[in-house]
Design a protein around this motif. Structure first.
Motif, PDB file in Angstrom:
ATOM      1  N   MET A   1       0.850  -1.204   0.000  1.00  0.00           N
ATOM      2  CA  MET A   1       0.000   0.000   0.000  1.00  0.00           C
ATOM      3  C   MET A   1       0.878   1.244   0.000  1.00  0.00           C
ATOM      4  N   ALA A   2       0.502   2.212  -0.848  1.00  0.00           N
ATOM      5  CA  ALA A   2       1.260   3.464  -0.910  1.00  0.00           C
ATOM      6  C   ALA A   2       1.100   4.229   0.393  1.00  0.00           C
ATOM      7  N   LYS A   3       2.135   4.990   0.708  1.00  0.00           N
ATOM      8  CA  LYS A   3       2.110   5.750   1.963  1.00  0.00           C
ATOM      9  C   LYS A   3       2.496   7.200   1.716  1.00  0.00           C
ATOM     10  N   ALA A   4       1.958   8.083   2.545  1.00  0.00           N
ATOM     11  CA  ALA A   4       2.293   9.511   2.511  1.00  0.00           C
ATOM     12  C   ALA A   4       1.862  10.102   3.842  1.00  0.00           C
ATOM     13  N   ALA A   5       2.639  11.034   4.341  1.00  0.00           N
ATOM     14  CA  ALA A   5       2.316  11.661   5.627  1.00  0.00           C
ATOM     15  C   ALA A   5       0.918  12.271   5.570  1.00  0.00           C
ATOM     16  N   PRO A   6       0.165  12.207   6.645  1.00  0.00           N
ATOM     17  CA  PRO A   6      -1.189  12.779   6.668  1.00  0.00           C
ATOM     18  C   PRO A   6      -1.232  14.228   6.197  1.00  0.00           C
ATOM     19  N   ALA A   7      -0.205  14.994   6.602  1.00  0.00           N
ATOM     20  CA  ALA A   7      -0.178  16.406   6.180  1.00  0.00           C
ATOM     21  C   ALA A   7      -0.059  16.523   4.663  1.00  0.00           C
ATOM     22  N   GLU A   8       0.731  15.604   4.063  1.00  0.00           N
ATOM     23  CA  GLU A   8       0.879  15.621   2.610  1.00  0.00           C
ATOM     24  C   GLU A   8      -0.439  15.230   1.935  1.00  0.00           C
ATOM     25  N   GLN A   9      -1.093  14.235   2.511  1.00  0.00           N
ATOM     26  CA  GLN A   9      -2.378  13.834   1.944  1.00  0.00           C
ATOM     27  C   GLN A   9      -3.388  14.984   2.042  1.00  0.00           C
ATOM     28  N   LEU A  10      -3.343  15.705   3.149  1.00  0.00           N
ATOM     29  CA  LEU A  10      -4.251  16.829   3.329  1.00  0.00           C
ATOM     30  C   LEU A  10      -4.012  17.908   2.264  1.00  0.00           C
ATOM     31  N   ARG A  11      -2.740  18.106   1.914  1.00  0.00           N
ATOM     32  CA  ARG A  11      -2.421  19.126   0.903  1.00  0.00           C
ATOM     33  C   ARG A  11      -2.931  18.745  -0.481  1.00  0.00           C
ATOM     34  N   LEU A  12      -3.240  17.468  -0.687  1.00  0.00           N
ATOM     35  CA  LEU A  12      -3.787  17.059  -1.980  1.00  0.00           C
ATOM     36  C   LEU A  12      -5.120  17.759  -2.266  1.00  0.00           C
ATOM     37  N   LEU A  13      -5.816  18.128  -1.189  1.00  0.00           N
ATOM     38  CA  LEU A  13      -7.092  18.815  -1.394  1.00  0.00           C
ATOM     39  C   LEU A  13      -6.880  20.185  -2.037  1.00  0.00           C
ATOM     40  N   ASP A  14      -5.729  20.802  -1.765  1.00  0.00           N
ATOM     41  CA  ASP A  14      -5.429  22.096  -2.382  1.00  0.00           C
ATOM     42  C   ASP A  14      -5.268  21.954  -3.898  1.00  0.00           C
ATOM     43  N   ILE A  15      -4.570  20.906  -4.273  1.00  0.00           N
ATOM     44  CA  ILE A  15      -4.367  20.713  -5.714  1.00  0.00           C
ATOM     45  C   ILE A  15      -5.656  20.250  -6.381  1.00  0.00           C
ATOM     46  N   GLN A  16      -6.494  19.530  -5.604  1.00  0.00           N
ATOM     47  CA  GLN A  16      -7.786  19.119  -6.158  1.00  0.00           C
ATOM     48  C   GLN A  16      -8.669  20.345  -6.427  1.00  0.00           C
ATOM     49  N   VAL A  17      -8.577  21.339  -5.556  1.00  0.00           N
ATOM     50  CA  VAL A  17      -9.335  22.578  -5.773  1.00  0.00           C
ATOM     51  C   VAL A  17      -8.917  23.226  -7.092  1.00  0.00           C
ATOM     52  N   LEU A  18      -7.608  23.254  -7.329  1.00  0.00           N
ATOM     53  CA  LEU A  18      -7.113  23.841  -8.573  1.00  0.00           C
ATOM     54  C   LEU A  18      -7.540  23.012  -9.784  1.00  0.00           C
ATOM     55  N   ASP A  19      -7.490  21.683  -9.638  1.00  0.00           N
ATOM     56  CA  ASP A  19      -7.914  20.828 -10.751  1.00  0.00           C
ATOM     57  C   ASP A  19      -9.414  20.986 -11.013  1.00  0.00           C
ATOM     58  N   GLY A  20     -10.171  21.162  -9.935  1.00  0.00           N
ATOM     59  CA  GLY A  20     -11.608  21.405 -10.103  1.00  0.00           C
ATOM     60  C   GLY A  20     -11.860  22.721 -10.827  1.00  0.00           C
ATOM     61  N   LYS A  21     -11.044  23.719 -10.500  1.00  0.00           N
ATOM     62  CA  LYS A  21     -11.176  25.011 -11.170  1.00  0.00           C
ATOM     63  C   LYS A  21     -10.814  24.892 -12.645  1.00  0.00           C
ATOM     64  N   LEU A  22      -9.766  24.126 -12.951  1.00  0.00           N
ATOM     65  CA  LEU A  22      -9.372  23.923 -14.350  1.00  0.00           C
ATOM     66  C   LEU A  22     -10.485  23.225 -15.134  1.00  0.00           C
ATOM     67  N   ARG A  23     -11.091  22.227 -14.513  1.00  0.00           N
ATOM     68  CA  ARG A  23     -12.194  21.521 -15.174  1.00  0.00           C
ATOM     69  C   ARG A  23     -13.368  22.476 -15.424  1.00  0.00           C
ATOM     70  N   ALA A  24     -13.645  23.318 -14.439  1.00  0.00           N
ATOM     71  CA  ALA A  24     -14.752  24.264 -14.589  1.00  0.00           C
ATOM     72  C   ALA A  24     -14.458  25.269 -15.693  1.00  0.00           C
ATOM     73  N   LEU A  25     -13.225  25.737 -15.754  1.00  0.00           N
ATOM     74  CA  LEU A  25     -12.839  26.684 -16.808  1.00  0.00           C
ATOM     75  C   LEU A  25     -12.937  26.036 -18.190  1.00  0.00           C
ATOM     76  N   ASP A  26     -12.509  24.774 -18.281  1.00  0.00           N
ATOM     77  CA  ASP A  26     -12.611  24.061 -19.562  1.00  0.00           C
ATOM     78  C   ASP A  26     -14.073  23.877 -19.971  1.00  0.00           C
ATOM     79  N   ALA A  27     -14.916  23.603 -18.984  1.00  0.00           N
ATOM     80  CA  ALA A  27     -16.345  23.438 -19.269  1.00  0.00           C
ATOM     81  C   ALA A  27     -16.954  24.755 -19.747  1.00  0.00           C
ATOM     82  N   GLN A  28     -16.537  25.850 -19.122  1.00  0.00           N
ATOM     83  CA  GLN A  28     -17.030  27.161 -19.541  1.00  0.00           C
ATOM     84  C   GLN A  28     -16.582  27.477 -20.962  1.00  0.00           C
ATOM     85  N   ALA A  29     -15.326  27.155 -21.269  1.00  0.00           N
ATOM     86  CA  ALA A  29     -14.808  27.413 -22.614  1.00  0.00           C
ATOM     87  C   ALA A  29     -15.566  26.583 -23.647  1.00  0.00           C
TER      88      ALA A  29
END
Length: 245
Positions: A1-29
């Protein structure tokens, strides 16, 4: 099983927010490029221009018809003038002068008929030119509306591209701060399921929006804090936090 510190996993939500924004921008375009007004406007302009070509052709034909009628009248008028001059000179035999008088009368009737044709051609041309001007005005108006919508769409697309470029740059900078192995897992989930990471909040996966089954929850709760676990429904990395339990 892959491992990553909890704090690192928590930071994934920040990048998910950006990816969600990119998807929304692409949908708008995409929505802008498929603006429902454009097909109708393009079709309307095409039909209007096609109708204008028909009228232009009619105007051209009538112009040539009028020119021919004018030439015919001019030729007969010149012939009458020539015969009048000869008749008025009084030279020649009497029978020749009488024949000449007869020709002038015939030519005058011919000129009258030709002038009627000329007048009809002139009226028809004036009518066609009126319809041509009206159709041209319609084409210009419809083209102006189309150009306005196209300019509006292009302006909005340019703004979206600028925002997307800035978001993509921010995303790239943030992604570079993660362990490559963790990012590889995240990116794989993102590409496959559309969501790379999501919170596990009070037993509900925010990746799928569904409550996890007791068995799945028990298995996830039994995993070590640094274990990378996944949503059984959305496939996203589930980010856990004690206060979200």
């Amino acid at each position: 099983m892959a491992k990553a510190a909890p704090a690192e996993q928590l930071r994934l939500l920040d990048i998910q927010v950006l990816d969600g924004k990119l998807r929304a921008l692409d949908a708008q375009a995409k929505a802008l490029k498929e603006d429902p007004r454009l097909p109708d406007l393009h079709g309307g302009v095409t039909v209007a221009k096609s109708d204008l070509v028909v009228i232009d052709t009619e105007v051209g034909d009538l112009s040539r018809k009028l020119t021919k009628a004018e030439d015919d009248v001019a030729q007969v008028t010149a012939r009458i003038a020539k015969d009048d001059a000869k008749l008025n000179s009084g030279t020649g035999l009497s029978k020749d002068l009488m024949a000449l008088q007869h020709d002038i009368e015939s030519l005058s009737r011919r000129r009258s008929d030709l002038e009627d044709v000329e007048l009809e051609a002139m009226e028809a041309l004036d009518d066609a030119k009126g319809r041509q001007a009206a159709q041209q005005a319609l084409v210009d108006q419809m083209q102006s509306v189309l150009d306005g919508v196209v300019a509006e769409v292009r302006g909005k697309l340019a703004a979206l591209r600028t925002e997307r470029d800035a978001t993509a740059a921010e995303r790239a900078e943030l992604a570079a701060s993660f362990d490559p192995a963790l990012m590889a897992i995240y990116d794989r989930m993102l590409a496959k399921y559309g969501v790379g990471a999501a919170r596990l909040f009070h037993g509900t996966s925010e990746g799928s929006g569904m409550q996890l089954s007791p068995g799945d929850l028990a298995e996830i709760k039994g995993a070590a804090p640094d274990d990378v676990v996944f949503c059984p429904d959305s496939g996203a990395i589930l980010v856990r936090s004690p206060e979200w339990s």
